[in-house]
Design an enzyme around this catalytic site. Structure first.
Site, PDB file in Angstrom:
ATOM      1  N   ARG A  90       4.666 -42.334   2.840  1.00 28.35           N
ATOM      2  CA  ARG A  90       3.712 -42.470   1.718  1.00 28.35           C
ATOM      3  C   ARG A  90       2.843 -43.954   2.079  1.00 28.35           C
ATOM      4  O   ARG A  90       1.956 -44.098   1.576  1.00 28.35           O
ATOM      5  CB  ARG A  90       4.552 -42.539   0.654  1.00 28.35           C
ATOM      6  CG  ARG A  90       3.790 -43.121  -0.661  1.00 28.35           C
ATOM      7  CD  ARG A  90       4.578 -42.791  -2.092  1.00 28.35           C
ATOM      8  NE  ARG A  90       5.043 -41.522  -2.208  1.00 28.35           N
ATOM      9  CZ  ARG A  90       6.262 -41.193  -2.458  1.00 28.35           C
ATOM     10  NH1 ARG A  90       7.330 -42.146  -2.638  1.00 28.35           N
ATOM     11  NH2 ARG A  90       6.571 -39.905  -2.713  1.00 28.35           N
ATOM     12  N   ASP A 271      14.448 -41.555 -12.390  1.00 28.99           N
ATOM     13  CA  ASP A 271      13.514 -40.496 -12.156  1.00 28.99           C
ATOM     14  C   ASP A 271      13.515 -39.400 -12.924  1.00 28.99           C
ATOM     15  O   ASP A 271      14.648 -38.969 -13.437  1.00 28.99           O
ATOM     16  CB  ASP A 271      13.525 -40.290 -10.769  1.00 28.99           C
ATOM     17  CG  ASP A 271      13.100 -41.560  -9.809  1.00 28.99           C
ATOM     18  OD1 ASP A 271      12.135 -42.023  -9.917  1.00 28.99           O
ATOM     19  OD2 ASP A 271      13.764 -41.757  -8.687  1.00 28.99           O
ATOM     20  N   ASP A 308       9.400 -45.374  -9.735  1.00 24.58           N
ATOM     21  CA  ASP A 308       8.616 -44.736  -8.719  1.00 24.58           C
ATOM     22  C   ASP A 308       7.630 -43.864  -9.511  1.00 24.58           C
ATOM     23  O   ASP A 308       8.444 -42.945 -10.150  1.00 24.58           O
ATOM     24  CB  ASP A 308       9.654 -43.785  -8.012  1.00 24.58           C
ATOM     25  CG  ASP A 308       9.361 -43.551  -6.371  1.00 24.58           C
ATOM     26  OD1 ASP A 308       7.965 -43.552  -6.446  1.00 24.58           O
ATOM     27  OD2 ASP A 308       9.963 -43.865  -5.667  1.00 24.58           O
TER      28      ASP A 308
END
Ligand SMILES: *Cc1c(COP(=O)(O)O)cnc(C)c1O
Length: 357
Positions: A90, A271, A308
């Protein structure tokens, strides 16, 4: 309570060890069919009851079947950044290498819970070679992060050739491991493993740990062994409701880590993994916790609170803000309002004092 000396992997052994109630078995079976279960002896040993911070992390519950609308199977958007199997790329300068899909324990809040667990095991030899070829072909890759699954579950004999291959890539300057092994299965940190990790390229280890009670004598010994062999140690922690979402729990954890040679690196906001809403706090609560720690805890003990961003947009710090622009203009131009660790506001630069020329 009888203590199993073997890793608990089945719903029946959860019941046999009184970790779940017989009457809950049907629903626990349903959970275990979706998401892998594993509790190592080191973690089982320290569980004192169903609501303690260790049990909450590893013992499955029916709450995992509740999927909130915002939750996703791929919560941080890894899929589009997978050029070859086992790689997530990424950020230009660093990538994830995931050689192993198994873990010593399965965390009930895992953000990769859809892809880890029994059945997958290791990348095959050709898949591993293709992943290494990808790294070789990308001179911008400065750091390789081995994660998974848990890369320190790989035996020293199988890890050594992977380390040699990475060591031989000139542009890879740092090899980082993300692992729970030193804490949840510390006896795996052997001299043979240390030898496998002994490359020319510096190795860093980031330990995932969420509560000070996890850091028993064996874990402390394992961390010391890694440190004594020149491996810098960092930690990452997930902010979890009912596990560590109080100032005291975080203070105890971060002090224990630094006192065991580990620098707290990240505190992750939970998350949006499926079936994990019972673990998530609000971001505002996380910021309050971080602000609370700022005044009372050594700077060496302070991690960065990060999110994130769902959809693959990367990690960003989301901690409290201590500085705001103000409209006030003094002699030096634009001014800021700064909050000190105890909550009092100050102007920066300060208003000129009496001896200002
Ligand atoms: C978290 C993550 C990294 C590592 O990020 P750091 O901020 O360097 O710790 C790298 N790649 C991916 C895909 C990640 O999710």
């Amino acid at each position: 309570m009888a203590r199993s000396i073997r890793t608990i992997r089945t719903t029946q052994s959860l019941a046999d060890n009184a970790l779940v109630r017989e009457e809950d078995l049907p629903v626990i079976r349903e959970v275990a069919e979706r998401y892998a279960v594993s509790i190592t002896p080191a973690m089982h040993q320290i569980i004192t009851g169903p609501d303690d911070p260790i049990a909450r992390q590893f013992v499955p519950t029916g709450a995992e079947l509740v999927i909130a609308p915002e939750e996703r199977a791929d919560p941080i958007g890894d899929d589009p950044f997978t050029p070859v199997k086992g790689i997530t790329h990424r950020y230009p300068d660093r990538l994830l290498l995931k050689p192993m899909h198994l873990c010593p324990v399965y965390c009930r809040f895992c953000f990769r819970r859809e892809v880890v667990g029994p059945g997958e095991g290791m990348l095959s030899a050709p898949e591993m070679e293709a992943a290494l070829d990808y790294i070789r072909s990308r001179p911008e890759v400065w750091e390789v992060i081995l994660t998974g699954g848990d890369p320190l579950l790989i035996s020293p004999a199988r890890l050594a050739p992977i380390m040699r291959a990475l060591d031989a890539i000139d542009h890879v300057k740092v090899i980082r491991f993300h692992t729970r092994v030193p804490v949840v299965d510390p006896r795996r940190i052997t001299d043979d493993l240390i030898t496998a990790l002994d490359t020319e390229t510096p190795v860093w280890v980031v330990v995932h740990t969420n509560h000070s009670q996890e850091l028993g004598d064996d874990a402390r010994t394992a961390l010391r062994l890694l440190s004594r062999n020149g491996i810098p140690l960092l930690s990452q922690t997930v902010l979890l409701k009912g596990v560590n979402d109080t100032p005291q729990a975080l203070e105890d954890l971060f002090r224990t880590l630094v006192a065991n040679r580990v620098k707290p690196y990240y505190l992750h906001h939970g998350d949006l993994a499926q079936g994990t809403s019972h673990f998530r706090t609000t971001i505002t609560h996380g910021q309050d916790l971080m602000q609370n720690l700022r005044g009372r805890l050594s700077g060496t003990c302070q991690p960065t609170y990060v999110l994130d961003i769902p959809g693959g947009h990367g990690k960003v710090p989301i901690g409290p803000t201590y500085i705001h622009d103000t409209d006030t203009v003094n002699g030096s131009g634009a001014a800021h309002r700064v909050t000190d660790p105890w909550g009092t506001h100050h102007t920066y630069p300060p208003t000129p004092g009496p001896d200002a020329g």
